[in-house]
Design an enzyme around this catalytic site. Structure first.
Site, mmCIF file in Angstrom:
data_model
loop_
_atom_site.group_PDB
_atom_site.id
_atom_site.type_symbol
_atom_site.label_atom_id
_atom_site.label_comp_id
_atom_site.label_asym_id
_atom_site.label_seq_id
_atom_site.Cartn_x
_atom_site.Cartn_y
_atom_site.Cartn_z
ATOM 1 N N ASP A 130 0.809 -1.232 0.000
ATOM 2 C CA ASP A 130 0.000 0.000 0.000
ATOM 3 C C ASP A 130 0.839 1.278 0.000
ATOM 4 O O ASP A 130 0.609 2.176 0.808
ATOM 5 C CB ASP A 130 -0.964 -0.014 1.191
ATOM 6 C CG ASP A 130 -1.952 -1.168 1.098
ATOM 7 O OD1 ASP A 130 -2.986 -0.995 0.456
ATOM 8 O OD2 ASP A 130 -1.654 -2.251 1.640
ATOM 9 N N HIS A 161 0.805 3.321 -2.419
ATOM 10 C CA HIS A 161 -0.096 4.327 -3.024
ATOM 11 C C HIS A 161 0.688 5.477 -3.661
ATOM 12 O O HIS A 161 0.353 6.658 -3.469
ATOM 13 C CB HIS A 161 -1.096 4.863 -1.993
ATOM 14 C CG HIS A 161 -2.160 3.876 -1.651
ATOM 15 N ND1 HIS A 161 -3.319 3.747 -2.369
ATOM 16 C CD2 HIS A 161 -2.220 2.934 -0.677
ATOM 17 C CE1 HIS A 161 -4.062 2.782 -1.853
ATOM 18 N NE2 HIS A 161 -3.409 2.268 -0.830
ATOM 19 N N ASP A 196 -1.375 -2.351 -4.384
ATOM 20 C CA ASP A 196 -1.492 -0.887 -4.287
ATOM 21 C C ASP A 196 -0.128 -0.220 -4.188
ATOM 22 O O ASP A 196 0.100 0.684 -3.377
ATOM 23 C CB ASP A 196 -2.388 -0.480 -3.104
ATOM 24 C CG ASP A 196 -3.866 -0.653 -3.427
ATOM 25 O OD1 ASP A 196 -4.184 -0.937 -4.610
ATOM 26 O OD2 ASP A 196 -4.703 -0.521 -2.523
ATOM 27 N N HIS A 218 -6.175 -0.631 -6.277
ATOM 28 C CA HIS A 218 -5.974 0.655 -6.954
ATOM 29 C C HIS A 218 -5.211 0.518 -8.262
ATOM 30 O O HIS A 218 -5.537 1.202 -9.230
ATOM 31 C CB HIS A 218 -5.226 1.622 -6.025
ATOM 32 C CG HIS A 218 -6.118 2.297 -5.056
ATOM 33 N ND1 HIS A 218 -6.585 3.570 -5.227
ATOM 34 C CD2 HIS A 218 -6.672 1.846 -3.906
ATOM 35 C CE1 HIS A 218 -7.371 3.883 -4.211
ATOM 36 N NE2 HIS A 218 -7.434 2.853 -3.395
ATOM 37 N N HIS A 272 -3.966 -9.337 -1.528
ATOM 38 C CA HIS A 272 -4.395 -7.954 -1.290
ATOM 39 C C HIS A 272 -5.884 -7.993 -0.944
ATOM 40 O O HIS A 272 -6.743 -7.845 -1.813
ATOM 41 C CB HIS A 272 -4.147 -7.106 -2.541
ATOM 42 C CG HIS A 272 -4.428 -5.650 -2.328
ATOM 43 N ND1 HIS A 272 -3.519 -4.773 -1.820
ATOM 44 C CD2 HIS A 272 -5.547 -4.918 -2.528
ATOM 45 C CE1 HIS A 272 -4.044 -3.572 -1.733
ATOM 46 N NE2 HIS A 272 -5.284 -3.634 -2.163
ATOM 47 N N HIS A 332 -3.766 -4.137 1.658
ATOM 48 C CA HIS A 332 -5.112 -3.581 1.541
ATOM 49 C C HIS A 332 -5.573 -2.924 2.845
ATOM 50 O O HIS A 332 -6.266 -1.908 2.806
ATOM 51 C CB HIS A 332 -6.135 -4.644 1.117
ATOM 52 C CG HIS A 332 -7.476 -4.075 0.748
ATOM 53 N ND1 HIS A 332 -7.627 -3.055 -0.151
ATOM 54 C CD2 HIS A 332 -8.728 -4.381 1.170
ATOM 55 C CE1 HIS A 332 -8.917 -2.769 -0.277
ATOM 56 N NE2 HIS A 332 -9.599 -3.547 0.524
ATOM 57 N N HIS A 350 -4.970 -0.708 5.934
ATOM 58 C CA HIS A 350 -3.996 0.351 6.227
ATOM 59 C C HIS A 350 -3.665 0.420 7.712
ATOM 60 O O HIS A 350 -3.825 1.455 8.350
ATOM 61 C CB HIS A 350 -4.503 1.692 5.700
ATOM 62 C CG HIS A 350 -4.426 1.779 4.212
ATOM 63 N ND1 HIS A 350 -4.397 2.974 3.535
ATOM 64 C CD2 HIS A 350 -4.323 0.811 3.268
ATOM 65 C CE1 HIS A 350 -4.311 2.725 2.238
ATOM 66 N NE2 HIS A 350 -4.277 1.427 2.049
#
Lengths: 419, 519
Positions: free
Chosen positions: A9, A11, A48, A84, A165, A198, A200
């Site tokens: 993650d 991102h 992600d 994502h 994920h 996935h 957080h």
């Protein structure tokens, strides 16, 4: 003894604000630098990695620079799609970087005899066997887990890592109770390490019949809620796992990419003007220099509208004191003149609100095709929205852009053609 | 009135209200529980046999003499003259319903008349029961039963009404309680209007010998199965200790005043971590909780939840209760499923009684709070009704338990109806439940019971007058039951089908659709 790093993650490309973009990329750099310093044999990323499947090229350029360094050091990076950066037609930045040899995407599954079979990737240096499943939007991937040939995966000998994920029911934080998740019993048993993404939040737990199940949480932040959680003390970082035939040690390495300042202010029984003045006084006493400031205002105002509080002025005040970013959370701030139109969304980010509204209203749309109904239907809707939200890239011809979006939509809906 | 076939079973020969005497026709065999019909002018009465006795036109002394002659070999070929006329069976019957049809609708009333004197009566037929229609949100219970004969008329109860008004299922072991609950839950899996929490101490509802509710076509969507040892998509029954509040122990684990004081002190000091901190014996500055109190509390928590301190960490004997990150949202998930009208089965077979009831207590408390809130916002109307199925109900509803104070189960028994939440209480010992609670349980599905004290308790709290049905209840065989409910016009005798037979042709193997595999 071997070592691998487990992160998730990241991102990358989530933030438009330059200061946050800088922190985001710095956090990523620091993680990979630590991996190189720790001489890990390989790195696992549980989805992600990017915030979208085709992220801003400026971000990609910075990321590639560091990935190249890791690649040149002989450290492979194994990755699955997240919800994502998922692309229904294998056309995401993850695939491009995989083709370039900078990432290794964990192999696709295939269907045989009504079951989904997964192959393992063998890490050449350590002999670790890695497999897993990518994420999709709103838990649509659950079908894959239900049909997964777990027995075949469980029979495989050696040191095994399962990368996924998805949220697990058993490890779903209370604050994310509405998040889609699946039971751990859908994962194959007997793996040495379950590399989750996935969710957080950093978590490490062990379950009977399973090895360690770990979620490192985001390297920095994917959403504004992550910033608030970090500001309230949640640790951000990644895991370093030592192993030979078994996992010997798992350590969470915290990455302090930035300092945070969090404060709350109770506006109950005060009018907007008083709250404004109190906040100004309070901000005057704070040391905000070089920090991300998260300011939470809550309570029921005795008079005035919530919009009467000049948050812009407060932000400017904090910025003038050197804050690199100011985030205000006023979901719990209400005035008597305001009647909430959507109940229950307090504290949720726009993505969650969007998902919830779609989920709650999908049944009011009359369609005959089962895949467009219920949870699956709302998941597809979210996925389509994500595709349709994609911007036309610089230098991309309009016809190419339209074609790309259409192709993604067709893949997502499993259609031959869209008329 | 439609003419019925003249299958005469007997003739009314006397008696009084609730004790009508019927002479059985020779060749017919009336049984206890048989339902009969007396055709009246423009209506018909439904009668039920509750006792059988011999009748004869010959004096008793003659019977005794004749028996003696035959037994002692003085006249083995001696016979009664016209025995069918002189010796017979008398049935004591009571009228249970008066059915009339005015041409537009069928009306079923409590009978206030006697059937016509000397009227012939006949066994009930399917057509006599056309008023037993399928309600909205039907819960299938079984078929109408006359004695031991099954009439091909399905009996459904209205889910939205029966569950908030509580259900009591009294029976002794082996009379088919679990089978009945399985059949009812099967119906609920078809309904979105009813959620059910099943605390399953024998782990028998989800799957037994390959059969169970998991075979229902909607199981994938509408059934959630929680177990400490989940496989193939089942959910882990793991509950974070931070989900437990002191109130959840009320009426389940007994604490002294001193122990409650310590619990409240830790709860106010540590909030949701109170339980862990007591088990870890974390000191509170300035507190005077004696070591002995800590010791007893730790022992009680170990016995109830299986949690203990080992090397400064919390350990759980059965993995169901956990600190750390596990199970933080399990209760929220279960409550969400119930609010969506789903059936949630919690396999508590490996847990102590207290642990099972505490899990139920946490869920019940949370859902009651939410539904109370929905009532204030006006949302309650659109929410599904919820039932909480509790086995061995006196554990939480027993007189001795409630003397110690109310618990969430007794609160629901008294007030749940206002908030669309009810109990389905299963018990062998009805007499242990206070009459005030029994009076609130407006549907009773009575299975066989050989204990007369229990039958008395059941009969005295039934929704219809079952004062003459003591023998009938005692003679109920496995699967035979009587429904006594404020939602039925009379106490309906039923035969509950065997679950395995019932689901034949109804259960499915999930049809596999084409899979699209992603990387």
């Amino acid at each position: 003894m071997h070592k691998f790093a487990h992160l998730s993650d990241c991102h990358l490309g989530a933030w438009k604000h330059p200061a946050l973009q800088k922190v985001e990329i710095e956090a990523f750099y620091r993680i990979l630098d630590t991996c190189l310093k720790e001489k890990v044999n390989f790195i696992v990323i549980s989805g992600d990695f990017f915030h979208s499947n085709l992220p801003d090229l400026g971000v990609v350029r910075m990321v590639v620079r560091k990935l190249k360094q890791v690649h040149d050091a002989g450290v492979p990076i194994y990755v699955v799609y997240g919800s994502h950066d998922y692309s229904p037609n294998d056309n995401s930045m993850i695939d491009i970087l995989t083709d370039a040899g900078l990432l290794t995407k964990i192999k696709k599954g295939y269907e045989k005899d009504g079951k989904i079979k997964l192959d393992f990737i063998l890490d050449q240096q350590t002999g670790a066997k890695i497999t897993g499943l990518s994420g999709r939007k709103m838990g649509i991937e659950r079908h894959y887990y239900e049909d997964l040939d777990r027995e075949l995966l469980e029979k495989e000998s050696g040191f095994k890592i399962f990368v996924f994920h998805a949220g697990l029911d058993e490890l779903k934080p209370k604050a994310l109770a509405d998040m889609d998740s699946m039971p751990i019993s859908l994962l194959p048993r007997g793996f040495d390490y379950y590399a989750g993404g996935h969710v957080h939040k950093q978590m490490m737990e062990e379950f009977s019949g399973y090895g360690k199940v770990c979620y490192p949480g985001p390297s920095f932040a994917g959403y504004s809620r992550d910033l608030e959680d970090s500001a309230r003390g949640q640790k951000r970082g990644f895991f370093i796992v030592e192993f030979d035939e078994k996992v010997r040690d798992v350590k969470f390495r915290e990455i302090d990419s930035v300092q945070y300042l969090y404060f709350e202010h109770d506006a109950t029984d005060k009018n907007a003007n008083i709250v404004q003045e109190e906040l100004k006084l309070k901000i005057g006493t704070l040391d905000a220099k070089g920090k991300i400031v998260v300011m939470k205002i809550k309570g029921d105002l005795s008079g005035g509208k919530t919009s009467d509080i000049n948050f812009s002025e407060l932000r400017q005040l904090l910025n003038s004191k050197g804050a690199i970013h100011v985030q205000t959370n006023r979901y719990d701030l209400r005035s008597k003149e305001y009647l909430a139109s959507i109940s229950g969304d307090i504290g949720q980010d726009p993505k969650q609100i969007e998902e919830r509204i779609l989920r709650e209203n999908i049944d009011s749309v009359k369609v005959s095709f089962p895949a467009l109904k219920g949870k699956e239907g709302s998941g597809l809707a979210i996925e389509l929205l994500a595709i349709l939200r994609q911007d036309q890239k610089a230098n991309e011809r309009k016809s190419d852009y339209v074609g790309r979006v259409l192709d993604s939509c067709k893949e997502s809906l499993h259609l031959e053609e869209i008329e | 009135m439609k003419e019925k076939s003249l299958d005469v079973a007997g003739q009314i020969v006397g008696g009084q209200v609730a004790k009508i005497l019927v002479r059985q026709k020779s060749g017919k065999k009336l049984e206890i529980g048989d339902i009969l019909v007396s055709e009246e002018d423009g209506s018909y009465l439904i009668l039920q046999v509750y006792n059988l006795l011999y009748g004869s036109q010959i004096p008793k002394t003659t019977h005794e003499l004749l028996a003696g002659l035959r037994l002692e070999g003085f006249g083995t070929d001696l016979e009664f003259m016209e025995p069918k006329l002189r010796n017979y069976v008398l049935a004591e019957v009571k009228a249970i319903a008066n059915v009339s049809n005015n041409g537009t609708e069928i009306q079923v009333k409590i009978p206030k008349i006697l059937p016509s004197f000397f009227q012939t009566i006949r066994p009930i037929q399917k057509d006599d029961l056309t008023f037993l229609t399928q309600p909205t949100n039907p819960v299938y219970i079984g078929k109408v039963r006359s004695g031991s004969k099954i009439i091909d008329v399905d009996v459904f109860l209205p889910s939205s009404e029966i569950f908030p008004h509580h259900i009591l299922i009294p029976a002794t072991t082996g009379r088919g309680k679990s089978n009945l609950v399985r059949i009812m839950l099967w119906s609920l899996l078809n309904l979105e209007s009813t959620g059910a929490l099943v605390l399953d101490p024998h782990n028998e509802y989800y799957e037994t010998n390959g059969k169970g509710l998991k075979s229902h076509p909607n199981a994938n969507k509408r059934l959630a199965y929680y177990t400490p040892n989940p496989k193939n998509g089942a959910k882990s029954l793991v509950i974070n200790l931070r989900s437990i509040k002191p109130d959840h122990f009320m009426g389940i684990v007994n604490f002294t005043d001193a122990q409650w004081d310590a619990i409240r002190l830790y709860h106010s000091q540590f909030g949701e971590n109170w339980l862990e901190e007591i088990v870890l014996q974390t000191p509170i500055q300035g507190s005077t909780v004696p070591l002995r109190t800590f010791g007893v509390l730790r022992r009680k928590f170990y016995l109830a939840l299986g949690i203990e301190e080992r090397n400064g960490e919390i350990h759980c004997r059965n993995n169901t209760f956990s600190g750390g990150s596990k199970g933080e949202s399990t209760i929220d998930d279960i409550v969400k499923f119930l609010e969506e009208g789903k059936v949630v089965i919690a396999d508590t077979s490996r847990l102590s009684d207290a642990a099972e009831l505490i899990i139920g207590s946490i869920v019940a408390g949370t859902i009651l709070e939410k539904y109370q809130y929905y009532k204030t916002t006006g949302e309650l109307e659109s929410m599904p009704v919820i039932t909480i199925i509790v086995e061995e109900a006196p554990r939480v509803l027993g007189i001795d338990v409630l003397e110690e104070g109310d618990n969430i189960y007794s609160t629901i028994a008294r007030e749940g109806r206002k908030f669309k939440i009810g109990l389905t209480a299963i018990t062998q010992v009805v007499s242990l439940i206070p009459k005030t609670i029994l009076a609130n349980m407006n549907t009773k599905i009575i299975l066989g019971n050989e204990m007369s004290t229990e039958r008395s308790a059941i009969i005295s709290s039934a929704s219809q007058d079952l004062s003459e049905d003591d023998r009938t209840i005692a003679s109920l065989d496995k699967g035979e039951a009587i429904i006594s409910s404020i939602f039925t016009k009379f106490a309906i005798p039923i035969q509950v089908p065997m679950f395995e037979d019932f689901i034949k042709d109804k259960s499915v193997d999930e049809k596999k659709s084409k899979k699209i595999v992603i990387g």
